[in-house]
Every structure is written in structure tokens, then in C-alpha cells.
Design a protein around this motif. Structure first.
Motif, mmCIF file in Angstrom:
data_model
loop_
_atom_site.group_PDB
_atom_site.id
_atom_site.type_symbol
_atom_site.label_atom_id
_atom_site.label_comp_id
_atom_site.label_asym_id
_atom_site.label_seq_id
_atom_site.Cartn_x
_atom_site.Cartn_y
_atom_site.Cartn_z
ATOM 1 N N GLN A 15 0.962 -1.120 -0.069
ATOM 2 C CA GLN A 15 -0.136 -0.150 -0.037
ATOM 3 C C GLN A 15 0.585 1.131 0.143
ATOM 4 O O GLN A 15 1.639 1.058 1.109
ATOM 5 C CB GLN A 15 -0.827 -0.068 0.961
ATOM 6 N N SER A 17 2.054 4.718 0.646
ATOM 7 C CA SER A 17 2.292 5.556 2.248
ATOM 8 C C SER A 17 1.108 6.689 2.047
ATOM 9 O O SER A 17 1.508 7.297 0.371
ATOM 10 C CB SER A 17 3.477 5.826 2.688
ATOM 11 N N GLU A 18 0.792 7.628 2.132
ATOM 12 C CA GLU A 18 0.319 9.154 2.023
ATOM 13 C C GLU A 18 1.229 10.574 1.082
ATOM 14 O O GLU A 18 1.439 11.276 0.511
ATOM 15 C CB GLU A 18 0.004 9.772 3.554
ATOM 16 N N ALA A 19 3.359 9.955 1.323
ATOM 17 C CA ALA A 19 3.504 10.649 1.187
ATOM 18 C C ALA A 19 4.540 10.046 0.829
ATOM 19 O O ALA A 19 4.817 9.114 0.311
ATOM 20 C CB ALA A 19 4.794 12.125 2.588
ATOM 21 N N TRP A 25 6.963 11.521 -7.229
ATOM 22 C CA TRP A 25 6.009 11.613 -7.930
ATOM 23 C C TRP A 25 5.459 12.455 -8.996
ATOM 24 O O TRP A 25 5.037 11.866 -10.303
ATOM 25 C CB TRP A 25 4.757 12.503 -6.576
ATOM 26 N N GLU A 60 9.126 15.984 0.500
ATOM 27 C CA GLU A 60 7.386 15.388 -0.124
ATOM 28 C C GLU A 60 6.541 15.690 0.047
ATOM 29 O O GLU A 60 5.685 17.291 0.777
ATOM 30 C CB GLU A 60 7.878 14.549 1.849
ATOM 31 N N ARG A 62 2.213 15.068 -0.667
ATOM 32 C CA ARG A 62 1.258 14.525 0.255
ATOM 33 C C ARG A 62 -0.064 14.984 -0.933
ATOM 34 O O ARG A 62 -0.409 16.004 -1.586
ATOM 35 C CB ARG A 62 0.871 14.911 1.442
ATOM 36 N N PRO A 63 -1.532 13.881 -0.410
ATOM 37 C CA PRO A 63 -2.946 14.542 -1.130
ATOM 38 C C PRO A 63 -3.255 15.661 -0.751
ATOM 39 O O PRO A 63 -3.416 16.497 0.107
ATOM 40 C CB PRO A 63 -3.324 13.438 -1.121
ATOM 41 N N ALA A 82 -3.564 11.371 -5.469
ATOM 42 C CA ALA A 82 -2.724 10.316 -5.075
ATOM 43 C C ALA A 82 -0.880 9.868 -5.290
ATOM 44 O O ALA A 82 -0.220 10.618 -6.091
ATOM 45 C CB ALA A 82 -2.913 9.357 -5.298
ATOM 46 N N PRO A 83 -0.380 9.309 -4.741
ATOM 47 C CA PRO A 83 1.108 9.292 -4.179
ATOM 48 C C PRO A 83 1.513 8.303 -5.884
ATOM 49 O O PRO A 83 2.445 8.103 -6.391
ATOM 50 C CB PRO A 83 1.445 8.606 -2.992
#
Length: 118
Positions: A15, A17-19, A25, A60, A62-63, A82-83
Motif C-alpha cells: 500500500q 504511504s500518503e507521502a 511523484w 515530500e 501529499r494528497p 494520490a502518491p
């Protein structure tokens, strides 16, 4: 002797991560053809995150963050949705961001293409 059951969690895919690193990206979102090109553009100062200049490829995102990129194809403002796990096909990459410039043109009624007189 082999262990039964393997690791906890079974065969679930990893899964995200958020960052995620900014250069990764931008590569996943297909803003640049390679991660190195993305990192070079960031280091040159051609990328802003939430309006602030960013010169660190490892920054980093994030969304919800807004990334503004001065790419060879022009300036683009993208909202991170999304990442992403990988650099996939174009349809998968488009799910990673919202193109704020396209939304502005649609709201203004301008398709972005010049109209030639008939």
C-alpha cells in the motif's frame, strides 16, 4: 524447513504511504520522462509546491498539495490526488492528479485552442 503462511498479511500488494518524494511523484504522474529529468528541473527551481519554490527532489508531497511545474511543454498546475505505486500507463497516471489549468480553461469556456476565422 520452510515456514508456513509466510509473512503476516498474506499476498496483499504493498500500500502506498500518503507521502512520496516530489521527483518520484512527477515521474509517476508522467510530467517528466525520467526521474532524473524531474530531479534536475526541481534543483533548477522550475517547480513550486503550494506556491513556495522547491529545490529539493526529496521534498515530500501529499494528497491535496498543489505542484506547479515549468516543463518544456509549458507551465502546469497539478493537485496531488494520490502518491502512486509505479509509473504506469497514462490512464493510471491521470488518476494521480487534477490538472488545475485544464479546470480553469473549462470554467472560462476557453478550450485552450485558438479559433481561426472561417
Amino acid at each position: 524447513m520452510a515456514r508456513r503462511g509466510g509473512r503476516p498479511g498474506g499476498d496483499d500488494p504493498p500500500q502506498p504511504s500518503e507521502a512520496i518524494r516530489l521527483d518520484r511523484w512527477l515521474f509517476h504522474a508522467r510530467a517528466f520522462k525520467s526521474r532524473t529529468l524531474a530531479a534536475d528541473r526541481i534543483a533548477q527551481g522550475g517547480v513550486r509546491v503550494n506556491g513556495a519554490p522547491c529545490r529539493k527532489p526529496g521534498h515530500e508531497v501529499r494528497p491535496g498539495d498543489v505542484v506547479t511545474v515549468a516543463a518544456p511543454s509549458g507551465v502546469r498546475s497539478l493537485r496531488v490526488l494520490a502518491p502512486g505505486l509505479r509509473r504506469g500507463p497514462a490512464a493510471e497516471a491521470q488518476a494521480l492528479f487534477q490538472d488545475l489549468d485544464r479546470d480553469d480553461r473549462a470554467r472560462d469556456g476557453d478550450g485552450g485552442e485558438p479559433v481561426s476565422p472561417a
